[in-house]
Design a protein around this motif. Structure first.
Motif, short mmCIF file in Angstrom:
data_model
loop_
_atom_site.label_atom_id
_atom_site.label_comp_id
_atom_site.label_asym_id
_atom_site.label_seq_id
_atom_site.Cartn_x
_atom_site.Cartn_y
_atom_site.Cartn_z
N ASP A 1 -23.99 39.47 -71.17
CA ASP A 1 -23.81 40.49 -70.15
C ASP A 1 -22.55 41.30 -70.50
O ASP A 1 -21.44 40.77 -70.46
CB ASP A 1 -23.66 39.83 -68.78
CG ASP A 1 -23.51 40.85 -67.65
OD1 ASP A 1 -23.51 42.06 -67.95
OD2 ASP A 1 -23.38 40.43 -66.49
N ALA A 2 -22.74 42.57 -70.82
CA ALA A 2 -21.62 43.42 -71.25
C ALA A 2 -21.17 44.36 -70.15
O ALA A 2 -20.49 45.35 -70.42
CB ALA A 2 -22.03 44.22 -72.49
N HIS A 3 -21.51 44.04 -68.90
CA HIS A 3 -21.18 44.92 -67.78
C HIS A 3 -19.67 45.13 -67.67
O HIS A 3 -19.16 46.26 -67.69
CB HIS A 3 -21.74 44.31 -66.49
CG HIS A 3 -21.61 45.22 -65.30
ND1 HIS A 3 -22.06 44.85 -64.05
CD2 HIS A 3 -21.08 46.46 -65.15
CE1 HIS A 3 -21.83 45.83 -63.19
NE2 HIS A 3 -21.22 46.80 -63.84
N ARG A 4 -18.94 44.01 -67.56
CA ARG A 4 -17.49 44.12 -67.41
C ARG A 4 -16.86 44.75 -68.64
O ARG A 4 -15.96 45.60 -68.54
CB ARG A 4 -16.89 42.74 -67.15
CG ARG A 4 -15.38 42.81 -66.95
CD ARG A 4 -14.76 41.43 -66.89
NE ARG A 4 -13.35 41.53 -67.23
CZ ARG A 4 -12.63 40.55 -67.73
NH1 ARG A 4 -13.20 39.38 -67.97
NH2 ARG A 4 -11.37 40.73 -68.02
N LEU A 5 -17.33 44.37 -69.82
CA LEU A 5 -16.80 44.94 -71.06
C LEU A 5 -16.98 46.45 -71.06
O LEU A 5 -16.05 47.20 -71.39
CB LEU A 5 -17.52 44.32 -72.26
CG LEU A 5 -17.16 44.87 -73.64
CD1 LEU A 5 -15.71 44.57 -73.98
CD2 LEU A 5 -18.10 44.29 -74.70
N ALA A 6 -18.15 46.93 -70.68
CA ALA A 6 -18.42 48.36 -70.70
C ALA A 6 -17.55 49.11 -69.70
O ALA A 6 -17.01 50.18 -70.02
CB ALA A 6 -19.90 48.62 -70.41
N LEU A 7 -17.40 48.56 -68.50
CA LEU A 7 -16.55 49.23 -67.51
C LEU A 7 -15.12 49.34 -68.00
O LEU A 7 -14.45 50.37 -67.81
CB LEU A 7 -16.60 48.47 -66.18
CG LEU A 7 -17.92 48.52 -65.41
CD1 LEU A 7 -17.85 47.61 -64.19
CD2 LEU A 7 -18.24 49.95 -64.99
N ARG A 8 -14.62 48.29 -68.63
CA ARG A 8 -13.25 48.31 -69.13
C ARG A 8 -13.09 49.31 -70.26
O ARG A 8 -12.12 50.09 -70.30
CB ARG A 8 -12.85 46.91 -69.59
CG ARG A 8 -11.36 46.80 -69.96
CD ARG A 8 -10.99 45.36 -70.26
NE ARG A 8 -11.69 44.86 -71.42
CZ ARG A 8 -12.11 43.61 -71.55
NH1 ARG A 8 -11.94 42.73 -70.58
NH2 ARG A 8 -12.71 43.22 -72.66
N VAL A 9 -14.03 49.32 -71.20
CA VAL A 9 -13.95 50.26 -72.31
C VAL A 9 -14.04 51.70 -71.82
O VAL A 9 -13.28 52.57 -72.26
CB VAL A 9 -15.07 49.96 -73.33
CG1 VAL A 9 -15.13 51.05 -74.40
CG2 VAL A 9 -14.85 48.60 -73.98
N ARG A 10 -14.96 51.95 -70.91
CA ARG A 10 -15.13 53.31 -70.40
C ARG A 10 -13.88 53.78 -69.65
O ARG A 10 -13.44 54.92 -69.79
CB ARG A 10 -16.36 53.38 -69.50
CG ARG A 10 -17.67 53.33 -70.27
CD ARG A 10 -18.85 53.06 -69.37
NE ARG A 10 -19.09 54.12 -68.40
CZ ARG A 10 -19.88 55.17 -68.62
NH1 ARG A 10 -20.51 55.30 -69.78
NH2 ARG A 10 -20.06 56.07 -67.68
N ALA A 11 -13.29 52.89 -68.84
CA ALA A 11 -12.08 53.26 -68.11
C ALA A 11 -10.93 53.53 -69.06
O ALA A 11 -10.13 54.46 -68.85
CB ALA A 11 -11.71 52.16 -67.12
#
Length: 311
Positions: free
Chosen positions: A232-242
Motif C-alpha cells: 500500500d503506497a498511499h502514505r508514501l504517495a501523499l508524502r512525496v506529493r506534499a
C-alpha cells in the motif's frame, strides 16, 4: 504539443527510478508535454496492471489519457450490444490530442473504469470549458459522452483499489519536480551570466537545498515501489506529493524574489512555465491531503503495520 507519447518503464518492475527521471525530464522541458505524456504513461501502466494489455486492444499511434475526475459525472449502461457511457466529464487533459482514454463512470455495481475512443459524435470536447492561461496547451476541456461504446477495464472499484493507483500519484509529483527544475533554471542561468547580489545567491542556495531534498524523496519512493510493488503506497504517495508541491511552491517564490518582475514580463518561456506550474500544482488537494496523511499516521498501529510512524 507532444508529438509522440513517451515509452517509459512500468512502475514496480525494477526501473521505477528511470520512469520518474523520464517524467522529470519532460517536466523540466515543457509542462504541457509532460502532462500529456504522464497521462499516456499512466494509462499504459493501468491497462497492464488490470489485464488489458492484450495486443488486440492496442494499436500503434494511440495517445491515451486518464479522465477520472468526478467519477459520477458519467454514467455507464450495460446494453445488449455492450457498455456505453453518457455524461459530461470535466478536466480531460488532451481533449483534442488523445485518441483514446480511460474513463471512470458510475455503473449499477459501482464505479468502473472503461476504455473509450475519443471520437465524435460519441465523445465531443465542449468549447469554452478550458479558458485557462496556465496549462492552456493541455486542452483540459470537458468531454461530453453520448452513448459512447466502452470496454470495461477490471472489476468495479479496481481502478482505485490497485497498488498502482498511488504509483501514478508519485509520477505526477515527478512532473511537478521537473517543472520546478525548469523554473529554477532561470535563476541558475542568471547567476552564471552576471554577478548576482548576496540575497539572490542565498535564494539560489535555498533552491538547491529544496530541490536536492525532493530528488532524494523521489529516489527513495522509486526504490520502495520496486522493492514491494504490491505494498500500500498511499502514505508514501501523499508524502512525496506534499514534498514536491512544497518545493515547487518555494522555487516559484524564491526565483521571483531573486530576479524580480523582469523574467516574468520579458521572458515568455519563463512566464509560461511559472503559470503552467502554478496551475499544475493545484492537482494537489493541499491541506486535505495533509490531513489524510496525518490520519494515516495515527491509524498505522491499528492496521498492524508498525508501532508508531515508519519514519
Amino acid at each position: 504539443m507532444l508529438t509522440h507519447p513517451p515509452d517509459l518503464p512500468l512502475p514496480g518492475h525494477g526501473a521505477t527510478a528511470d520512469r520518474l527521471r523520464g517524467l522529470i525530464g519532460l517536466g523540466r522541458a515543457d509542462l504541457v508535454a509532460c502532462r500529456l505524456g504522464e497521462g499516456h504513461a499512466d494509462a499504459v501502466a493501468i491497462r497492464a496492471e488490470l489485464g488489458d494489455a492484450d495486443p488486440e486492444n492496442h494499436a500503434s499511434g494511440e495517445r491515451w489519457g486518464v479522465w477520472a475526475a468526478s467519477p459520477s459525472s458519467v454514467r455507464a449502461e450495460h446494453t445488449p450490444d455492450g457498455w456505453t457511457l453518457t455524461g459530461d466529464r470535466p478536466w480531460c487533459s488532451g481533449a483534442g490530442w488523445c485518441t483514446d482514454a480511460l474513463v471512470t463512470a458510475a455503473a449499477g455495481d459501482g464505479i468502473r473504469l472503461f476504455a473509450v475512443r475519443n471520437t465524435p459524435p460519441h465523445a465531443q470536447p465542449l468549447d469554452g470549458t478550458w479558458p485557462a492561461i496556465g496549462m492552456a496547451g493541455s486542452d483540459s476541456r470537458t468531454i461530453r459522452f453520448t452513448a459512447a461504446p466502452a470496454r470495461p477495464i477490471g472489476a468495479p472499484g479496481a481502478y482505485v483499489d490497485r497498488p498502482g493507483f498511488w504509483h501514478g500519484g508519485i509520477g505526477v509529483a515527478a512532473c511537478w519536480f521537473g517543472g520546478a527544475l525548469g523554473v529554477a533554471d532561470a535563476l541558475l542561468d542568471a547567476a552564471r551570466r552576471k554577478d548576482l547580489g548576496p540575497h539572490a545567491l542565498a535564494h539560489l542556495g535555498a533552491v538547491d537545498v529544496a530541490l536536492g531534498a525532493t530528488r532524494a524523496v523521489l529516489d527513495d519512493a522509486a526504490a520502495r515501489i520496486d522493492a514491494d510493488p504490491k505494498a500500500d503506497a498511499h502514505r508514501l504517495a501523499l508524502r512525496v506529493r506534499a514534498t514536491a508541491e512544497a518545493t515547487a511552491t518555494e522555487v516559484i517564490d524564491r526565483v521571483g524574489r531573486a530576479l524580480g518582475a523582469g523574467p516574468l514580463c520579458r521572458d515568455a518561456d519563463h512566464a509560461q512555465r511559472v503559470a503552467d506550474l502554478t496551475v499544475y500544482l493545484r492537482q494537489s488537494h493541499a491541506e486535505t491531503d495533509l490531513e489524510q496523511l496525518g490520519r494515516l499516521l495515527t491509524t498505522e498501529d491499528s492496521a498492524g503495520l508498525a508501532r508508531g510512524p515508519r519514519w
